[in-house]
Write a protein that holds these residues in place. Structure first.
Motif, PDB file in Angstrom:
ATOM      1  N   ASP A  66       0.826  -1.204   0.000  1.00  0.00           N
ATOM      2  CA  ASP A  66       0.000   0.000   0.000  1.00  0.00           C
ATOM      3  C   ASP A  66       0.864   1.260   0.000  1.00  0.00           C
ATOM      4  O   ASP A  66       0.553   2.233  -0.700  1.00  0.00           O
ATOM      5  CB  ASP A  66      -0.930   0.014   1.218  1.00  0.00           C
ATOM      6  N   ILE A  67       1.928   1.250   0.781  1.00  0.00           N
ATOM      7  CA  ILE A  67       2.833   2.400   0.819  1.00  0.00           C
ATOM      8  C   ILE A  67       3.364   2.691  -0.580  1.00  0.00           C
ATOM      9  O   ILE A  67       3.380   3.836  -1.032  1.00  0.00           O
ATOM     10  CB  ILE A  67       4.001   2.149   1.804  1.00  0.00           C
ATOM     11  N   LYS A  68       3.790   1.648  -1.270  1.00  0.00           N
ATOM     12  CA  LYS A  68       4.344   1.811  -2.619  1.00  0.00           C
ATOM     13  C   LYS A  68       3.289   2.317  -3.590  1.00  0.00           C
ATOM     14  O   LYS A  68       3.558   3.225  -4.400  1.00  0.00           O
ATOM     15  CB  LYS A  68       4.913   0.480  -3.108  1.00  0.00           C
ATOM     16  N   ALA A  69       2.089   1.752  -3.533  1.00  0.00           N
ATOM     17  CA  ALA A  69       1.034   2.162  -4.465  1.00  0.00           C
ATOM     18  C   ALA A  69       0.710   3.637  -4.309  1.00  0.00           C
ATOM     19  O   ALA A  69       0.582   4.372  -5.305  1.00  0.00           O
ATOM     20  CB  ALA A  69      -0.220   1.315  -4.239  1.00  0.00           C
ATOM     21  N   PRO A 107      14.499  12.928   3.940  1.00  0.00           N
ATOM     22  CA  PRO A 107      15.678  12.091   3.660  1.00  0.00           C
ATOM     23  C   PRO A 107      15.389  10.599   3.734  1.00  0.00           C
ATOM     24  O   PRO A 107      15.996   9.815   3.008  1.00  0.00           O
ATOM     25  CB  PRO A 107      16.684  12.525   4.728  1.00  0.00           C
ATOM     26  N   LYS A 108      14.459  10.185   4.600  1.00  0.00           N
ATOM     27  CA  LYS A 108      14.063   8.770   4.657  1.00  0.00           C
ATOM     28  C   LYS A 108      13.475   8.343   3.313  1.00  0.00           C
ATOM     29  O   LYS A 108      13.817   7.279   2.770  1.00  0.00           O
ATOM     30  CB  LYS A 108      13.040   8.582   5.776  1.00  0.00           C
ATOM     31  N   LYS A 109      12.573   9.161   2.771  1.00  0.00           N
ATOM     32  CA  LYS A 109      11.959   8.823   1.490  1.00  0.00           C
ATOM     33  C   LYS A 109      13.007   8.757   0.398  1.00  0.00           C
ATOM     34  O   LYS A 109      13.006   7.830  -0.435  1.00  0.00           O
ATOM     35  CB  LYS A 109      10.887   9.857   1.133  1.00  0.00           C
ATOM     36  N   TYR A 110      13.913   9.737   0.382  1.00  0.00           N
ATOM     37  CA  TYR A 110      14.958   9.742  -0.646  1.00  0.00           C
ATOM     38  C   TYR A 110      15.851   8.513  -0.513  1.00  0.00           C
ATOM     39  O   TYR A 110      16.072   7.777  -1.485  1.00  0.00           O
ATOM     40  CB  TYR A 110      15.804  11.016  -0.544  1.00  0.00           C
ATOM     41  N   TYR A 155      17.027   6.119  -3.531  1.00  0.00           N
ATOM     42  CA  TYR A 155      18.419   5.685  -3.621  1.00  0.00           C
ATOM     43  C   TYR A 155      18.549   4.161  -3.551  1.00  0.00           C
ATOM     44  O   TYR A 155      19.317   3.567  -4.308  1.00  0.00           O
ATOM     45  CB  TYR A 155      19.211   6.343  -2.498  1.00  0.00           C
ATOM     46  N   GLN A 156      17.784   3.516  -2.653  1.00  0.00           N
ATOM     47  CA  GLN A 156      17.926   2.075  -2.463  1.00  0.00           C
ATOM     48  C   GLN A 156      16.905   1.259  -3.265  1.00  0.00           C
ATOM     49  O   GLN A 156      17.279   0.471  -4.134  1.00  0.00           O
ATOM     50  CB  GLN A 156      17.816   1.734  -0.967  1.00  0.00           C
ATOM     51  N   LYS A 157      15.626   1.446  -3.003  1.00  0.00           N
ATOM     52  CA  LYS A 157      14.609   0.590  -3.621  1.00  0.00           C
ATOM     53  C   LYS A 157      14.181   1.059  -5.009  1.00  0.00           C
ATOM     54  O   LYS A 157      13.572   0.286  -5.752  1.00  0.00           O
ATOM     55  CB  LYS A 157      13.383   0.507  -2.708  1.00  0.00           C
ATOM     56  N   LEU A 210      14.961  10.256  -8.991  1.00  0.00           N
ATOM     57  CA  LEU A 210      15.297  11.490  -8.288  1.00  0.00           C
ATOM     58  C   LEU A 210      14.396  12.643  -8.718  1.00  0.00           C
ATOM     59  O   LEU A 210      13.940  13.444  -7.884  1.00  0.00           O
ATOM     60  CB  LEU A 210      16.764  11.842  -8.518  1.00  0.00           C
ATOM     61  N   ALA A 211      14.118  12.736 -10.018  1.00  0.00           N
ATOM     62  CA  ALA A 211      13.263  13.826 -10.508  1.00  0.00           C
ATOM     63  C   ALA A 211      11.853  13.723  -9.915  1.00  0.00           C
ATOM     64  O   ALA A 211      11.254  14.738  -9.545  1.00  0.00           O
ATOM     65  CB  ALA A 211      13.191  13.789 -12.031  1.00  0.00           C
TER      66      ALA A 211
END
Length: 523
Positions: A393-396, A421-424, A429-431, A436-437
């Motif tokens: 759900d978070i991803k969607a 920064p957590k979201k970035y 950066y990881q998943k 970035l845009a």
């Protein structure tokens, strides 16, 4: 204020246009960088940005030969972007009542602007509050909603009933006064007391007042789970309010809370997409954490029990005749949230239990979970991190084009110090759920466009110089659920209204923020 800004922009443009050979014209700041995301395009470019008197006066490939600057920032390959705009925060609790605050926990996230009075709360005196903030100085820009819950309490208290015609008219007048003072719109917390006691029709009537003044409707919806009308019903209610009151509607911290509604993000997204196709302006924000933040009472105690004063609802909890019914309801609410292991006490004011789950506390006290929760509430309550969301759900939601970044920053939860920064770091950066845009767009430009901040959110000539410059390798959260108050890393420079607030990674003692008023810089 608007005239002064326009005069400053015109003067700066004339300054540049009037340059003659052999004459060096001085401006405040030049930023030179290899990776600039203007917000107007998804593609980064290398170039220079000129800033004077708080505004951007040029954005181009090469530095003009007849311009000099008082300060030059060589950003090299750091990311240059519009300052992030957080549409849902509780940041104003840190600088209300004359408290001077740099808002460093937001600056170090790259956030230049915060919105407050969310969830239906805050002071109904928007004019006085904005004036106080401007006089005392603030570290970031700030805009305010007028909170429906606060308006209702001012007129009716915390009673569980519909307003009389006279009371509804008084509420309309308070919303009107706030909108005339520059409120962004009307916010509600329909899950909370006393907002929970309002009918949809009551909210529509007050939202119409916000609509008449060009405002928006922002809502912590009535149900993010299966407490009352259900997640789908709550989304439908927001859409109905937008349709009937004829104003843009915004869903705060969108989520599917609890196992009962996991997977319903797909249906929610379809509902919103269909509403948008019909011309209803619907948007949402999201914080990038699997745990929400609330209190033990807020997560478990039924809304009707919380009516009235604190003394009254505590008396209900301790009334032997009422307790069995309340206990049964609290047990069901605990099930919805995933059980006692899913509630982590994260309240720094409760060192006696902080860092333990409700299950661990119950074991320590040799009580069952509900009796332990009751004891916590009676002894002063406590903030909790409630682990109730699924990654799917978070991803969607995160990938939906109308969902922007927010923090919902509140004490005892790392989202206050580390959401952007957590979201970035985790999701870009990881998943790689976003590129970035997309992250920059959802953290700045989309928010500015949604809320009508026409002079912010893009690095273009004439806009206010709210700019973040961060290290793509080091921009990351340091706060976590057990250490929620650690500043984030990776922001190298931060400009608020053209003034440096972070220089070479160091937070400066500068109160460069301004108040944002709807009737001056919105719509």
């Amino acid at each position: 204020m608007r005239i002064n800004k326009l005069t400053s922009i015109i003067a700066s443009v004339i300054l540049l246009a009037g340059c003659t050979k052999g004459t060096l014209q001085s401006i405040d700041t030049i930023i030179i960088g290899e990776v600039i995301y203007s917000g107007a395009s998804e593609t980064p470019f290398s170039g220079v940005i000129g800033i004077d008197k708080g505004n951007i006066v040029f954005v181009q490939k090469h530095l003009p030969t007849d311009i000099k600057a008082k300060k030059t920032i060589n950003a090299q390959d750091f990311i240059i972007a519009p300052g992030f705009i957080d549409p849902h925060t509780h940041a104003c609790n840190d600088f209300k009542g004359g408290l001077t605050n740099l808002n460093a926990n937001y600056l170090t996230q790259g956030v230049s602007t915060v919105f407050c009075n969310v969830d239906g709360g805050g002071d109904v005196n928007v004019a006085g509050t904005l004036q106080d903030y401007q006089q005392q100085g603030i570290g970031t820009n700030v805009g305010l909603y007028v909170g429906h819950g606060s308006v209702r309490k001012a007129v009716m208290g915390r009673v569980n009933r519909a307003p009389s015609n006279s009371e509804l008219e008084q509420m309309r007048e308070l919303v009107k006064e706030a909108m005339n003072a520059g409120a962004l719109g009307l916010s509600t917390g329909l899950y909370y007391v006393p907002g929970n006691y309002a009918t949809t029709e009551e909210v529509i009537e007050l939202a119409k007042v916000a609509a008449e003044h060009g405002g928006v409707y922002d809502s912590h919806i009535r149900d993010e789970s299966s407490y009352s009308i259900g997640l789908i019903g709550a989304i439908e209610e927001v859409i109905t309010i937008g349709e009937e009151a004829r104003l843009p509607v915004h869903i705060a911290h969108i989520k599917a809370l609890g196992t009962d509604v996991w997977g319903e993000s797909e249906q929610v997204i379809k509902l919103i997409d269909n509403a948008r196709a019909r011309g209803i302006k619907v948007s949402a924000d999201q914080y990038p954490w699997r745990a929400s933040g609330t209190s033990v009472a807020g997560s478990l105690v039924p809304r009707e029990v919380l009516a009235g004063s604190k003394e009254e609802y505590l008396a209900r909890l301790q009334d032997a005749s009422q307790w069995p019914t309340i206990r049964t309801a609290m047990l069901e609410n605990l099930r919805r949230r995933g059980g006692a292991d899913s509630l982590l006490i994260s309240d720094p004011t409760r060192p006696d239990i902080c860092g333990k789950t409700l299950a661990q506390i119950a074991e320590d006290w040799q009580l069952d979970a509900i009796d332990a929760a009751k004891k916590i509430i009676i002894s002063g309550n406590a903030r909790v991190a409630s682990f109730n969301m699924s990654e799917d759900d978070i991803k969607a939601y995160m990938q939906a084009p109308w969902v922007m970044t927010s923090s919902d920053g509140s004490p005892g939860h790392p989202r206050k110090y580390a959401s952007f920064p957590k979201k970035y770091h985790e999701y870009v950066y990881q998943k790689k759920w976003l590129n970035l845009a997309e992250f920059i767009h959802k953290s700045s430009t989309l928010t500015a466009e949604t809320f009508g901040l026409t002079n912010r959110g893009k690095l273009v000539v004439g806009n206010v110089a709210d700019i973040v410059i961060f290290d793509k390798e080091k921009f990351a959260a340091n706060a976590d659920y057990l250490n929620p108050e650690k500043l984030s890393s990776g922001v190298q420079w931060m400009l608020i209204n053209g003034q440096l607030a972070i220089d070479n990674g160091k937070v400066l003692n500068v109160l460069a923020g301004q108040t944002i008023r709807q009737n001056q810089s919105l719509r």
